[in-house]
Scaffold this active site. Structure first.
Site, short mmCIF file in Angstrom:
data_model
loop_
_atom_site.label_atom_id
_atom_site.label_comp_id
_atom_site.label_asym_id
_atom_site.label_seq_id
_atom_site.Cartn_x
_atom_site.Cartn_y
_atom_site.Cartn_z
N GLY A 137 0.78 -1.06 -0.04
CA GLY A 137 -0.29 -0.06 0.11
C GLY A 137 0.80 1.24 -0.07
CG HIS A 174 0.48 -1.87 -16.00
ND1 HIS A 174 0.29 -2.97 -15.27
CD2 HIS A 174 1.55 -2.17 -16.68
CE1 HIS A 174 1.20 -3.97 -15.85
NE2 HIS A 174 1.97 -3.37 -16.74
C1 GAR Z 1 2.71 -1.14 -7.74
O1 GAR Z 1 4.13 -1.01 -8.21
C2 GAR Z 1 1.72 -1.09 -8.81
O2 GAR Z 1 2.08 -0.41 -10.10
C3 GAR Z 1 2.01 -2.69 -9.05
O3 GAR Z 1 1.75 -3.04 -7.68
C4 GAR Z 1 2.46 -2.27 -6.94
C5 GAR Z 1 1.92 -2.04 -5.57
O4 GAR Z 1 2.74 -1.51 -4.70
N1 GAR Z 1 0.63 -2.85 -9.61
C6 GAR Z 1 0.20 -4.01 -10.46
O5 GAR Z 1 1.43 -4.55 -10.72
C7 GAR Z 1 -1.00 -4.23 -11.24
N2 GAR Z 1 -0.91 -5.25 -12.17
P1 GAR Z 1 2.07 -0.82 -3.46
O6 GAR Z 1 1.09 -1.85 -2.60
O7 GAR Z 1 3.16 -0.70 -2.48
O8 GAR Z 1 1.34 0.38 -3.87
#
Ligand code: GAR
Length: 200
Positions: free
Chosen positions: A14, A108
């Site tokens: 998050g 993304h």
């Molecule tokens: C982020 O890097 C986002 O771009 C990616 O997951 C991560 C979440 O990080 N999303 C995807 O890969 C969607 N296919 P966070 O929980 O620290 O925000």
């Protein structure tokens, strides 16, 4: 215009949720944080900021459709104007996408349409591209295919590993996601076909 009521969907750490909270965007109110993962650290982040949390574990549902119908029911009372996917690692089917038509955005970790789907950072590194980046886009019924709101480039250097690349990607994400949400919630952009442009 009142503040947009926003749900942030997160499955893991998050950090993007945190960046959105910290940006203190004046045109939105984070009405709820939603997660499919009872162990997501995003839950702690929301609670720390007195944001409502809804946890619905997909593992308790037989089908994607059944799961999404339940989410729709639970979110109804929040009267949401925008769903912000921030590391939400479940694909949303037409059931959910139609219920919130043109009201869902995703971030993304690649320059779409390159490297859609999971592990986009690692796949860009392994492919050998010299530049990758971050894309914020509206969600349509495909996987990472909707109209693009903002993109930002990240250079891949010879010495980069998956970890250093993901760190650079995160830094960029934390800058551009709040910016994209601000553009949407202040009514500054419109979607014409596949193009998202500033209203004139
Ligand atoms: C982020 O890097 C986002 O771009 C990616 O997951 C991560 C979440 O990080 N999303 C995807 O890969 C969607 N296919 P966070 O929980 O620290 O925000």
């Amino acid at each position: 215009m009142g503040k947009m009521r926003v749900a942030v969907f997160a499955s893991g750490s998050g950090t993007n949720l945190q960046a959105i909270i910290d940006a203190d965007i004046q045109t939105i109110e984070i009405a709820v944080v939603f997660t499919n993962n009872p162990d997501a650290y995003a839950i702690e982040r929301a609670k720390k900021h007195n944001i409502q949390v809804e946890i619905i574990d997909h593992k308790n549902y037989k089908t994607r459709e059944e799961y999404e119908k339940h989410i729709i029911k639970v979110l109804g009372p929040y009267k949401l104007n925008l769903i912000v996917l921030a590391g939400f690692m479940r694909i949303l089917s037409t059931v959910f996408v139609r219920a919130y038509k043109n009201k869902i955005v995703n971030i993304h970790p690649a320059l779409l349409p390159s490297f859609p789907g999971i592990n986009a950072g690692r796949r860009a590194l392994e492919y050998g591209v010299k530049y990758t980046g971050v894309t914020v886009h509206f969600v349509d019924e495909g996987v990472d295919t909707g109209p693009i709101i903002l993109q930002s480039v990240v250079e891949i250097k010879d010495e980069d590993t998956e970890d250093t690349l993901l760190e650079k990607i995160h830094e960029v994400e934390h800058r551009i996601y709040p910016k994209a949400i601000e553009l949407i919630s202040s009514g500054e952009i419109e979607v014409i076909g596949r193009r998202v442009i500033k209203k004139s």
